[in-house]
Each structure stands twice: as structure tokens, then as C-alpha cells.
Write a protein that holds these residues in place. Structure first.
Motif, short mmCIF file in Angstrom:
data_model
loop_
_atom_site.label_atom_id
_atom_site.label_comp_id
_atom_site.label_asym_id
_atom_site.label_seq_id
_atom_site.Cartn_x
_atom_site.Cartn_y
_atom_site.Cartn_z
N LEU A 97 0.53 -1.50 0.30
CA LEU A 97 -0.43 0.11 0.02
C LEU A 97 0.78 1.80 0.34
CD1 LEU A 97 -2.47 -1.05 2.61
CD2 LEU A 97 -2.80 -0.16 -0.30
N VAL A 98 2.37 0.86 0.31
CA VAL A 98 2.62 2.54 0.06
C VAL A 98 3.00 2.64 -1.00
CG1 VAL A 98 3.84 2.13 2.78
CG2 VAL A 98 5.67 0.84 0.71
N MET A 99 3.46 2.01 -2.25
CA MET A 99 3.88 1.77 -3.44
C MET A 99 3.30 3.40 -3.69
SD MET A 99 4.53 -0.86 -6.40
CE MET A 99 2.78 -1.00 -6.75
N GLU A 108 9.08 7.72 -7.05
CA GLU A 108 9.82 7.02 -7.25
C GLU A 108 9.28 5.89 -5.78
OE1 GLU A 108 14.09 6.81 -6.98
OE2 GLU A 108 14.38 5.43 -8.26
N ALA A 109 9.28 4.74 -6.18
CA ALA A 109 9.51 3.84 -5.11
C ALA A 109 9.61 2.50 -5.77
CB ALA A 109 7.78 3.33 -5.06
N ARG A 110 10.86 2.01 -4.29
CA ARG A 110 11.26 0.68 -5.02
C ARG A 110 11.01 -0.10 -3.63
NH1 ARG A 110 15.60 -1.88 -6.88
NH2 ARG A 110 16.54 -2.16 -4.58
N MET A 134 -1.01 4.76 -15.76
CA MET A 134 -0.60 6.35 -15.00
C MET A 134 0.53 7.07 -15.73
SD MET A 134 -3.12 6.20 -11.56
CE MET A 134 -3.02 7.93 -11.42
N GLY A 135 1.68 5.94 -16.48
CA GLY A 135 2.86 6.74 -17.24
C GLY A 135 3.35 6.76 -16.23
N ALA A 136 3.83 5.86 -15.26
CA ALA A 136 5.03 5.26 -14.39
C ALA A 136 5.70 4.32 -15.54
CB ALA A 136 4.69 4.76 -13.20
N LYS A 137 6.89 4.09 -14.93
CA LYS A 137 7.59 3.09 -15.49
C LYS A 137 8.55 2.45 -14.88
CE LYS A 137 12.20 3.81 -16.81
NZ LYS A 137 13.23 5.04 -17.01
N HIS A 146 10.60 -1.41 -8.76
CA HIS A 146 11.04 -0.30 -8.73
C HIS A 146 10.26 0.45 -9.57
CE1 HIS A 146 14.75 2.32 -9.89
NE2 HIS A 146 13.53 2.94 -9.38
N VAL A 147 9.46 1.47 -9.51
CA VAL A 147 8.38 2.13 -10.21
C VAL A 147 8.67 4.17 -10.25
CG1 VAL A 147 6.15 2.86 -10.04
CG2 VAL A 147 6.30 0.72 -9.22
#
Ligand code: UD1
Length: 418
Positions: A97-99, A108-110, A134-137, A146-147
Motif C-alpha cells: 500500500l505504500v507503493m 519513485e518507489a522500490r 498512469m505513465g509510470a515506468k 522499481h516504479v
């Protein structure tokens, strides 16, 4: 490791207050990451999963204070680390849920992949697909997701299947995205509605939570707010069933009966007397239950988190019942433990056939997951003789002071520390 010893055969009588919902507290705590200020949460249950989430937020750099009534203040202005490590995520899948909040606020989130889970494979592909839309890699590397996204962009997302934390994750991500996001085939669980309420108090613009189409108009920033977490419907249902299976008379307070229509109807069908008034539910049963068939479904259907408890009730009911689990694969680990108490249950794929027996007889058993452990406590209460439940750390993840609450209702239950 602690164990719980139950001496069964006593009826439960009295009043029990319900705690705040674990499954609402966790997403609301994660939502604090979106806030440019302090989120104050009250009615937070004192549970292992909640302390795990606090630990996770703390290691991200959040400043946290907890008062004596478990009012929690979370200030995320100093967040300096966007990695959720394996050692925390593996103990609690809801860490995912923190992502959404981390990517939306910090770009960014890992997040460690949650890994194996006792109740089936439980992938997080829909969370990832939504963020990509939504456009994230998104890259998977070294066991981590890794977002990256400088700023997420609002879009229309149709979920392939109903996912509770998936809906919550994307709702939080969309709150700070550019433009409008529409989530279709969204989860309608009350905990999703509670999160939307919490986000809106912080200044978000979420509409339609509680329906299967949620619209989120992204805003630039979210600010300090205060929110009281809604009551736990699964804890409520578990106490309703504990009253029913022990032929007791229990008044459940500080809850919300409107969140439990399907379980209440099912218990009434089994011959249990259930009355509701305001935030109170009275449950009374003075005879053997009648068997009934059950199928778990997304809300407002019968919750999967009450399936294991219901199998216990059906184990001692008059007649046979078919219980079908449609949400999770492999969520019948409680069955082999219940068989040790003499339950007559056959598993076929995602269905169990339960033939009610006159009585269960106590035995040593092992808890395998959170709701399965609650079912073993219920079985112990109903059984003749002693049931010793090991691995009860599972139950501490989701039930606040369960043995104290049951003791107050007249149960013979004791925690053995070890
Ligand atoms: C939440 C609850 C949990 C409850 C469950 C179903 C929290 C913290 N936990 O779990 O107590 O049992 O809802 O009511 O709120 N799925 C996918 N891909 C995804 C996501 C889910 O295939 O990306 C599948 C799952 O494997 C499962 C189904 O969808 O078969 C529903 O799972 P989901 O609603 O996501 O459960 P959680 O949110 O993990």
C-alpha cells in the motif's frame, strides 16, 4: 512462541466492544505519505500489522507519535527513503500500500515483491498495471518492484478482477496525479470508502467510493487532517459467530451492522437470532445451528475473511453445507486442523463439503494464517475439552486483545507465553 489454550463448552455471554478496522487503518496510514503535514488517525487498533506499518513508515522517514489511546500522528514531511525492504514486506503483504503514495508524492518507489503467501499466490500485477497506465515506468529487479514517474497522469483503468488493496493503491496514487482518474470494476468494500473519506479530509477529490466506479480528480497537494478509523467488520463477524457457535447471548458494541448484511442474513438462515440497533448487534442462539451453503464474494457478498469461521459453525450444524471460496485459492488450511477436532469436511478444489457432527473434541492444533487462527479459537470454544493452538502470532496480526475480550464474555481461554 505464544500458544492459546481454550477449554471449550462454555456459552459466551455479555458485551464486547469492537476495535478499529485493521484493513482500514493500514491504507489510511499509508495515505499519510501523501500528506504535506500531519495525518492524525484515531480508533487505530493495537495490532502487529499496525506496528509493522508504523515501522515501515518510520524507516521511510516519517515522524510518528502514538498516544495512550492509540491515536497516531504521522508526519511525512521528512520522508527521505522510498524503499520498502523485504524484511518488512514479507511479514505483511499490505506493505504494498505504500507503493502508490510514494510514487505519487516522491516520483519513485522500490518495493520488495511480497513473495509466497499461505493463502495462494496473491499477485500484485493489477497494482503495477494501473501505475503503468498512469505513465509510470516499472522494472522488476533483484526481487524489487522499481516504479518511477516524475508526475503520474490521470487515466481510465478497468480492473480485470476486483482487488481491495489494488483499488486503494491506485486511488491514493491518483489523488496527487495530474488530471482525472476513473477506476472501474473497483472494490466496494467499506474500507475503500473509509480511505476515500480520509483522503478527502486531506483535500483530495475522490467521488463514487462504495460503487464500482471511483473518480479521482488529482490535486497539487494534500494537507494535515484527522480521521477516525471505521469499526472492524471482520472482528465483529468473528464475535457474532463465537456467540452463535457457543449458544451464547452477546451484545456487540461500537460497530456498524450495515457493513455486515450478508453474514447477518446467513446467521439468521442458520437459526441464530440477530438484532441490530444503531452501532449495536445482539446475537443469541440457544439451539443447534442449521446448515447453510456459503459462497465468498467481493463486498457486499459474504467476506472471504469470515469463511474459515463459518466452516467451524457448519462443522457442528445440523445437516450438510457446501462452502465455496471464490476470492483466494488454497484458503482451506484450517480444514486439516478442524479435522483433528473431529470435523467431517471434504475439500474439492475451491469447495468444501461440511457434514455437521454432534460435537468437536479438543486437540492440539496449529494456526496457519490470520483468519484460520480465529476459526481455531472458535472451534476450541465449541469443542469439548482442551484445544491448544500454537503459532498464534498470526492472530495477533489482526485481532486486538482477543483472549481478553473472550475472557470477559466468560470463555475459558488463556495465553501461554513461550
Ligand atoms: C484484502 C484484505 C484481505 C481480504 C481481501 C479480500 C487488506 C489489507 N487485506 O486483501 O483481508 O481477504 O482483500 O477481501 O485489506 N489479485 C490479482 N492481482 C492483483 C491483486 C489481486 O490477481 O494485482 C487477486 C488475488 O490473488 C485474489 C483476488 O485478486 O485472488 C482478490 O485479492 P485482493 O482484493 O487484492 O486482496 P488484498 O487486497 O490483498
Amino acid at each position: 512462541m505464544d500458544k492459546i489454550l481454550v477449554r471449550g463448552g462454555r456459552s459466551l455471554n455479555g458485551t464486547v466492544p469492537i476495535s478499529g478496522a485493521k484493513n482500514a487503518a493500514l491504507p489510511c496510514m499509508a495515505a499519510a505519505l501523501l500528506c504535506d503535514g500531519t495525518l492524525r488517525l484515531t480508533n487505530v487498533p493495537h495490532l502487529k500489522d499496525v506496528t509493522t506499518m508504523l515501522e515501515l513508515l518510520g524507516q521511510h522517514g516519517a515522524a510518528i507519535t502514538v498516544d495512550e489511546h492509540w491515536g497516531v500522528d504521522i508526519d511525512c514531511t521528512g520522508v527521505n527513503n522510498t524503499e520498502a525492504p523485504y524484511n518488512l514486506v514479507r511479514t505483511m503483504r499490505a506493505s504494498i500500500l505504500v507503493m502508490g503514495p510514494l510514487v505519487a508524492r516522491f516520483g519513485e518507489a522500490r518495493i520488495s515483491l511480497p513473495g509466497g503467501c499461505a493463502i495462494g499466490s496473491r499477485p500484485v500485477d493489477l497494482h503495477i498495471k494501473g501505475l503503468e497506465a498512469m505513465g509510470a515506468k516499472v522494472n522488476l529487479e533483484g526481487g524489487y518492484i522499481h516504479v518511477q514517474a516524475p508526475r503520474l497522469k490521470g487515466t481510465r483503468i478497468v480492473f480485470d478482477l476486483v482487488t481491495v488493496t489494488g483499488t486503494e493503491n491506485l486511488m491514493m496514487a491518483a489523488a496527487l496525479a495530474e488530471g482525472t482518474t476513473v477506476l472501474e470494476n473497483a472494490a466496494r468494500e467499506p474500507e475503500v470508502v473509509d480511505l476515500a473519506l480520509c483522503l478527502n479530509k486531506m483535500g483530495a477529490r475522490v467521488e463514487g467510493a462504495g460503487t464500482d466506479a471511483i473518480t479521482i480528480h488529482g490535486v497539487e497537494r494534500l494537507t494535515s487532517a484527522s480521521h477516525a478509523v471505521l469499526p472492524d467488520r471482520i472482528e465483529t463477524g468473528t464475535f457474532m459467530m463465537a456467540a452463535a457457535v457457543t449458544q451464547g447471548n452477546v451484545t456487540i458494541t461500537r460497530t456498524d451492522p450495515t457493513m455486515l448484511e450478508a453474514p447477518i442474513l446467513k446467521l439468521q438462515q442458520c437459526g441464530v437470532e440477530v438484532e441490530t440497533e444503531g452501532d449495536v448487534i445482539r446475537v443469541r442462539s440457544d439451539k443447534r445451528l442449521r446448515a447453510a451453503d456459503i459462497k465468498t464474494l467481493p463486498y457486499p457478498g459474504f467476506p472471504t475473511d469470515l469463511q474459515a469461521q463459518m466452516v467451524v459453525l457448519m462443522s457442528v450444524a445440523q445437516g450438510a453445507s457446501i462452502i465455496t471460496e471464490t476470492i483466494f485459492e488454497n484458503r482451506f488450511m484450517h480444514v486439516s486442523e478442524l479435522q483433528r477436532l473431529g470435523a467431517d469436511i471434504a475439500v474439492r478444489g475451491n469447495t468444501v463439503l461440511v457434514r455437521g457432527v454432534e460435537k468437536l473434541i479438543g486437540a492440539p492444533v496449529m494456526a496457519t494464517d490470520l483468519r484460520a487462527s480465529a476459526s481455531l479459537v472458535l472451534a476450541g470454544l465449541a469443542a469439548e475439552g482442551e484445544t491448544l493452538i500454537s503459532r498464534v502470532y498470526h492472530i495477533d496480526r489482526g485481532y486486538e486483545r482477543i483472549e481478553e475480550k473472550l475472557l470477559a464474555l466468560g470463555a475459558d481461554i488463556q495465553r501461554l507465553h513461550g
